[in-house]
Structure formats: structure tokens, C-alpha cells
Design an enzyme around this catalytic site. Structure first.
Site, short mmCIF file in Angstrom:
data_model
loop_
_atom_site.label_atom_id
_atom_site.label_comp_id
_atom_site.label_asym_id
_atom_site.label_seq_id
_atom_site.Cartn_x
_atom_site.Cartn_y
_atom_site.Cartn_z
CB CYS A 67 50.04 38.22 31.84
SG CYS A 67 48.59 37.37 31.18
CB CYS A 71 44.13 42.59 28.99
SG CYS A 71 43.73 40.82 28.99
CB CYS A 74 46.33 44.13 32.15
SG CYS A 74 47.00 43.17 33.53
CB CYS A 111 40.15 37.14 45.73
SG CYS A 111 38.41 37.30 46.19
CB CYS A 142 37.69 34.01 45.30
SG CYS A 142 37.39 34.68 43.64
CB CYS A 202 33.59 35.81 40.96
SG CYS A 202 34.04 37.54 41.22
NE ARG A 274 34.16 41.57 45.33
CZ ARG A 274 34.46 40.28 45.09
NH1 ARG A 274 35.15 39.95 44.04
NH2 ARG A 274 34.03 39.35 45.92
#
Length: 332
Positions: A67, A71, A74, A111, A142, A202, A274
């Protein structure tokens, strides 16, 4: 009772809060004596949900690693040396086969996550086919694919996507300490595109990233003050990963984490809260407190994208001890 929760919450019945929330109002609730906070959160929970039912979701990484975002938490960022190898987008048939196994094991929502800044047009046909295939199994769908423009969101809606996950991660103040490759406003723009397309939102965040208590409260204020509060609010406890900037972060204190769950429940009474990443580091007792405070959704399965998650046997054993049963789809 169509009024804000009063500052004296020890005797008043719980009522609906009407946005906009202020930081001061939210902090007053957050800082209540712990037993009073739990009482109010649990009362709110019982007014809106069966307190002994938890919604089960399964999460699959359909495209792992590489990616371009940075972040700080991550392992999938190409900026970090986490040792994770990038993979190509999974084949549609394999995704649907995995979803079928999840459904047969009791999951009602599936998801799918891809490590992208945003999906490229060449990948949209496959992504749409995945949504259609999982939807045909009778499951809720999702996805989390990074930033979306309105056209992409509308196409996913037409395919039958029920939910789109796009977390704001933390407060606007602390956001730049964690991520520099996209802005807090970028996150809100994607949420607006998802909402305008008719897909349910979400959206939650991660705690334990070195933020202050005020940042956790501000994050929840932002979520509760959206034009519509998110249908699902994942609260993640940071999983420190070696090779990432937050790999040495100090863990959040358990009672403070439970306070965050309770505040989310009170501020967003009709949302599914969640209990998401980080459950491997939580004791059964800590999870039980979170369920009492209003958490009513978890991810099941051995992995969450690339991180470990409690096995289904462990979750089943905990549910038996607590008298909790999986939420049926009609109740969602």
C-alpha cells in the site's frame, strides 16, 4: 426522552442524545465513576439491542501489502519494513468460496479488504463480482478499499454492497502524527461519497497509538456528529507490529479502553459497536466488560487481514461462559 444526557448521570434514566455533541459533554460522560459509566452504557445498550447477542463478521484480505499510504500502525504499508510481501488481488471464485465457509461457520457479514490507496478502474469489475457473489450467499457484504469517489461508491451500491468501512483512525488533531499521505478531510470525503450512494457506513478508529484521552473523545465526537452516525463503529486496540513507526507504542490501559467502548455506546446508541483488532491481548474478563459496556460485534476467524485474532473455538468457549449467542441476521 429527546434530550442530551445530563451531566448528572447517576440517577437520570438514559435518553437519546441529539447531535451535535461537544467535547465537554462527551468528556463529562467519559469521566464518570466507572460503575456509573458502565450502568449508563449498559442501560443504553439494552434499550436498543439484545444484550446477549453479538454480531459475527469475517474479514478477508483480498489484496495484501504494497500500500502506498504511510499509516504508522500498518504492516501493509510499502513505507515500512514489516517483512510483509505484497500479493495480487485474489480471484473472485476463491473469495466466494471463503465466504461460503464463513457463512456455514455462523458469520452473517463478510468483509473484504484491499491494501490500496483507492481502487483502480481495472480492478473494479472483479471487486463488483466479489460483492455479487457474496451477496448471492445470503450474507451481508462489506468492503474496505481505501478512498472512493462517488462513481465508485454508486457502482458498489448497485452490485449490492451493504457496508463500506473507512475508519477516521483518531482525532483530527492527532491524525497527522499517524498518517501523512492523506488528510483527515480525505477520510470524511470518502464517508460522504459512501453515504450519498446509499451504502451503510462502517467507521471507527484505533486507540493506543500514543494519543491523549482527549483525542479518543474527539474521535467519537466526530463520528457521532456525522450527518448519520455510522451503522458500525469498530474500536480497534493497536496491535504493535515490528517494523512500523508504532511498533513500540505503549498499550492503552484496559479500563481506559472499556471507557472508550462505553462512551461510543452512549453517544451512538443505535450503532453496532465492534470490538475489533487487539482481542488477542485482551483477557476474557476485559472482553466481558466490553460486551457489558455495549460492544455487540466482533470479527471471527484466526486472522484480521494480517494480524492474529482469537480462534473460533476460543470465542465459542467465551460466549458459552457468558451466555452470549450469535446475532441472527434479521436482528441486524
Amino acid at each position: 426522552m429527546n434530550a442530551k444526557l445530563s451531566p448528572d448521570l447517576t440517577s437520570d434514566p438514559v435518553g437519546w442524545a441529539i447531535p451535535p455533541w461537544t467535547r465537554a459533554e462527551a468528556q463529562t460522560i467519559h469521566d464518570l465513576p466507572f460503575n456509573d459509566l458502565l450502568f449508563q452504557a449498559h442501560t443504553t445498550h439494552r434499550e436498543n439491542f439484545d444484550p446477549n447477542r453479538v454480531q459475527l463478521s469475517r474479514l478477508l484480505s483480498i489484496k495484501t501489502g504494497g500500500c502506498p499510504e504511510d499509516c504508522g500502525y500498518c504492516s501493509q504499508s510499502s513505507h515500512h519494513q514489516s517483512g510483509l510481501k505484497a500479493s495480487k488481488l485474489m480471484e473472485v471464485q476463491r473469495v466466494v468460496a471463503e465466504a461460503r465457509k464463513a457463512r456455514d461457520a455462523g458469520a452473517t457479514r463478510y468483509c473484504m479488504g484491499a491494501a490500496w490507496r483507492s481502487p483502480k478502474e481495472r480492478d473494479m469489475d472483479a471487486v463488483v463480482a466479489m460483492v455479487e457473489g457474496v451477496k448471492a450467499l445470503g450474507m451481508e457484504t462489506c468492503m474496505t478499499l481505501g478512498m472512493l469517489d462517488l462513481g465508485q461508491a454508486q457502482r458498489l451500491k448497485q452490485a449490492g454492497l451493504d457496508y463500506y468501512n473507512h475508519n477516521i483512525d483518531t482525532s483530527e488533531r492527532y491524525y497527522s502524527e499517524v498518517i501523512s499521505t492523506r488528510t483527515f478531510a480525505d477520510r470524511l470525503d470518502t464517508l460522504a461519497n459512501v453515504r450519498d450512494s446509499g451504502i451503510k457506513v462502517c467507521c471507527g478508529g484505533i486507540v493506543g497509538m500514543g494519543e491523549e484521552k482527549a483525542d479518543r473523545i474527539d474521535m467519537l465526537v466526530t463520528l457521532a456528529n456525522l450527518p448519520e452516525p455510522p451503522d458500525s463503529v469498530p474500536i480497534n486496540m493497536l496491535i504493535p507490529i515490528e517494523g512500523t513507526p508504532l511498533g513500540e507504542a505503549e498499550p492503552i490501559e484496559p479500563i481506559e479502553f472499556v471507557r472508550t467502548i462505553a462512551l461510543a455506546r452512549i453517544m451512538m446508541p443505535k450503532s453496532h459497536v465492534r470490538l475489533s483488532a487487539g482481542r488477542m491481548a485482551m483477557s476474557d474478563e476485559m472482553q466481558a466488560l466490553c460486551f457489558f459496556a455495549g460492544a455487540n460485534s466482533i470479527f471471527v476467524g484466526d486472522t484480521l487481514l494480517t494480524a492474529e485474532n482469537p480462534g473460533e473455538d476460543k470465542d465459542s468457549a467465551l460466549f458459552r461462559r457468558l451466555g452470549i449467542k450469535p446475532m441472527e441476521r434479521d436482528a441486524q
